[in-house]
Design a protein around this motif. Structure first.
Motif, PDB file in Angstrom:
ATOM      1  N   SER A 241       1.782  -1.351  -5.303  1.00 55.84           N
ATOM      2  CA  SER A 241       3.100  -2.456  -4.427  1.00 55.84           C
ATOM      3  C   SER A 241       3.788  -2.990  -5.443  1.00 55.84           C
ATOM      4  O   SER A 241       3.423  -3.972  -5.795  1.00 55.84           O
ATOM      5  N   ALA A 312       0.430  -4.166   0.776  1.00 48.96           N
ATOM      6  CA  ALA A 312      -0.935  -3.195   0.183  1.00 48.96           C
ATOM      7  C   ALA A 312      -2.160  -4.251   0.280  1.00 48.96           C
ATOM      8  O   ALA A 312      -2.066  -4.995  -0.762  1.00 48.96           O
ATOM      9  N   THR A 364      -1.229   3.950   3.917  1.00 47.62           N
ATOM     10  CA  THR A 364      -0.898   4.642   2.402  1.00 47.62           C
ATOM     11  C   THR A 364      -2.079   5.441   1.761  1.00 47.62           C
ATOM     12  O   THR A 364      -3.184   5.144   2.282  1.00 47.62           O
ATOM     13  N   THR A 366      -2.937   9.298  -0.323  1.00 41.48           N
ATOM     14  CA  THR A 366      -2.444  10.508  -1.246  1.00 41.48           C
ATOM     15  C   THR A 366      -3.215  12.042  -0.637  1.00 41.48           C
ATOM     16  O   THR A 366      -4.076  12.502  -0.678  1.00 41.48           O
ATOM     17  N   ASN A 387       3.095   7.147   4.697  1.00 43.77           N
ATOM     18  CA  ASN A 387       3.638   7.752   3.374  1.00 43.77           C
ATOM     19  C   ASN A 387       1.957   8.280   1.858  1.00 43.77           C
ATOM     20  O   ASN A 387       1.426   7.784   2.341  1.00 43.77           O
ATOM     21  N   VAL A 389       1.440   8.868  -1.193  1.00 38.26           N
ATOM     22  CA  VAL A 389       2.329   8.188  -2.548  1.00 38.26           C
ATOM     23  C   VAL A 389       1.921   9.259  -3.544  1.00 38.26           C
ATOM     24  O   VAL A 389       2.912   8.944  -4.621  1.00 38.26           O
ATOM     25  N   GLY A 395       6.429   6.233  -1.855  1.00 39.00           N
ATOM     26  CA  GLY A 395       5.735   5.279  -2.564  1.00 39.00           C
ATOM     27  C   GLY A 395       5.844   3.895  -3.399  1.00 39.00           C
ATOM     28  O   GLY A 395       6.944   3.871  -3.615  1.00 39.00           O
ATOM     29  N   ASN A 401      11.810   7.183  -0.087  1.00 42.15           N
ATOM     30  CA  ASN A 401      10.408   6.724   0.471  1.00 42.15           C
ATOM     31  C   ASN A 401      10.104   8.590   1.482  1.00 42.15           C
ATOM     32  O   ASN A 401      10.907   8.471   1.874  1.00 42.15           O
TER      33      ASN A 401
END
Ligand SMILES: Cc1cc2nc3c(=O)[nH]c(=O)nc-3n(C[C@H](O)[C@H](O)[C@H](O)COP(=O)(O)O)c2cc1C
Length: 455
Positions: A241, A312, A364, A366, A387, A389, A395, A401
């Protein structure tokens, strides 16, 4: 909400300078401005003195919502030098239409007007679309100037077309199709990074276009950055982050009149000087700072209106951090324990506060965002910003973003890729609307939060 934020397209998050010179085709620049905006660009208009005789600044300012730059020798209201700020922040400069006179001035580096000065001062790509009488364009002087711009300066020249001209004659001199000019701007920018993602790096907008102070009198708490969990006195487990998203939210809230408490872990950006900042390192420290915030005041009322948890936070930490530096050895096994779920804890406490604050979490992921939907329900927040990343331009560390906003009481919204400031502004639109609805409900009866208008 800016036009660029609303429409999306190939230039979202981009800042484009549109130079207009004194050609009869200048009226087409107004439509070009709209087309660039429709692709998502913020546009700064630059004009030569002659261009102002062909197209009114009022039209250009009303559409771009930025003061037109026309006078090289006038400073911006905040004292900065306009042509340098534009040159340094624009992702591309497009000069359309470009007169024979302007081509000559540019080819010789004569910076007497804003358009030439910005082109001289920039390292951004430049697109030039000449327009003039056919004989003028065919003249060896014009041809030599065009060749110099293309070959020596590396500018992209969009050749004029054949057809009837304003002079009543026919020839090669008509401004190229606007779609061709827009495509060229998209192509020259390509995948270059955004040069000035924040408004502060760009020339100012018209005062009326600045967001109203709709958070005046509100107290917003924002967490930003990453946490660090000690392995020993010199090493830690951290995350990627940069703090950019949380800091953008804090700055946007300040700009809208809010009092902002910013709880910041490790960040790579400057913190807003007007925020009340608490620096923390570990998840435990962040938890303590939050607990202090969550305490009701002496009057029993909540001390803040919204909590936006953009930090984060580590999910695991070393169970027994070493007191002294660990020395090199054959191997090292770290036993990790889960950290407290700060978002869930904060929600549990905040739900008993009065008036009830608006609670926003970040998720966050993936890959799929399905887990974020589960998280929204499990954590009990009002809004969850999810989101991925793993997606380019989204990200950690990026200036942009792409997020999906999940709400307990409204359909999910997939936003286009935006600057982090753009995401912050949109998110605060939703927070401000919910706070207004909360207060209205307190006047009239039980809590009812209407779905905000989509923008
Ligand atoms: C009605 C009218 C239309 C014009 N159209 C053009 C044109 O399309 N292209 C051009 O090179 N010059 C055109 N000119 C001449 C320019 O306006 C003139 O050369 C001016 O000095 C250009 O200044 P600038 O390059 O600083 O904007 C036109 C002039 C008039 C009066």
């Amino acid at each position: 909400m800016t036009d660029s934020g609303r429409l999306g397209g190939r230039l979202v998050g981009r800042f484009v300078a549109l130079g207009i010179t004194g050609s009869i085709a200048a009226y087409k620049s107004v439509e070009l401005l709209r087309r660039l905006q429709a692709e998502g660009a913020e546009v700064q208009v630059l004009v030569t003195p002659s261009a102002t005789r062909f197209v009114a600044a009022l039209t250009l300012e009303a559409l771009s919502r930025r003061p037109v730059e026309s006078d090289l020798l006038t400073l911006l209201p905040d004292g900065r030098i306009g042509h340098v700020v534009t040159a340094d922040s624009a992702d591309a400069i497009v000069v359309a239409p470009a007169t024979a006179h302007w081509l000559g001035a540019m080819a010789n580096g004569l910076a007497a007007d804003v358009v030439t000065a910005v082109c001289l001062a920039t390292s951004a790509p430049v697109v030039v679309a000449p327009a003039m009488d056919g004989e003028m364009y065919a003249h060896p002087a014009t041809q030599a100037n065009v060749a110099r711009l293309r070959d020596a300066f590396g500018y992209t020249i969009i050749e004029p077309e054949a057809g009837p001209l304003a002079s009543g004659q026919a020839g090669v001199g008509r401004l190229a199709e606007l779609s061709q000019i827009v495509d060229a701007v998209v192509a020259v920018i390509g995948r270059r990074p955004i040069r000035a993602a924040d408004e502060t790096g760009r020339p100012p907008r018209l005062a009326a276009a600045v967001r109203e102070a709709d958070l005046d009198g509100r107290h917003i708490v924002v967490t930003a950055g990453g946490t660090r969990e000690a392995i020993d006195p010199v090493r830690f487990i951290g995350n990627r982050s940069s703090g950019k998203m949380g800091v953008a939210i804090a700055q946007a809230a300040l700009d809208r009149g809010a009092r902002v408490s910013l709880i910041a872990g490790s960040v790579e950006v400057d913190l807003p000087s007007d925020a009340e900042v608490t620096r923390v390192e570990s998840t435990a420290e962040l938890g303590k700072a939050l607990a202090t915030m969550l305490q009701a005041g002496p009057d029993g009322r909540a001390g803040f209106d919204a909590l936006i948890m953009a930090a984060a936070v580590a999910d695991f930490r070393p169970r027994r951090p070493a007191k002294a530096k660990l020395h090199r050895g054959a191997s090292l096994n770290l036993e990790l324990e889960p950290t407290p779920d700060l978002l869930a804890e904060a929600v549990a406490v905040a739900r008993d506060l009065s008036p009830m604050p608006i609670l926003v979490g970040f998720a966050t992921e993936t890959g799929s965002l399905e887990r974020a939907v589960v998280k929204l329900q499990r954590k009990g927040v009002d809004l969850l910003v999810a989101n991925d990343v793993a997606e380019p331009g989204s990200g950690f560390g990026t200036n942009t973003n792409r997020v999906t906003l999940l709400a307990a009481d409204a359909p999910a919204e997939a936003w286009p890729i935006l600057t982090k400031r753009g995401v912050a502004d949109r998110l605060l639109d939703r927070v401000a609307a919910r706070l207004d609805a909360r207060d209205a409900a307190a006047q009239t009866g039980p809590r009812h939060v209407p779905q905000e208008s989509r923008s």
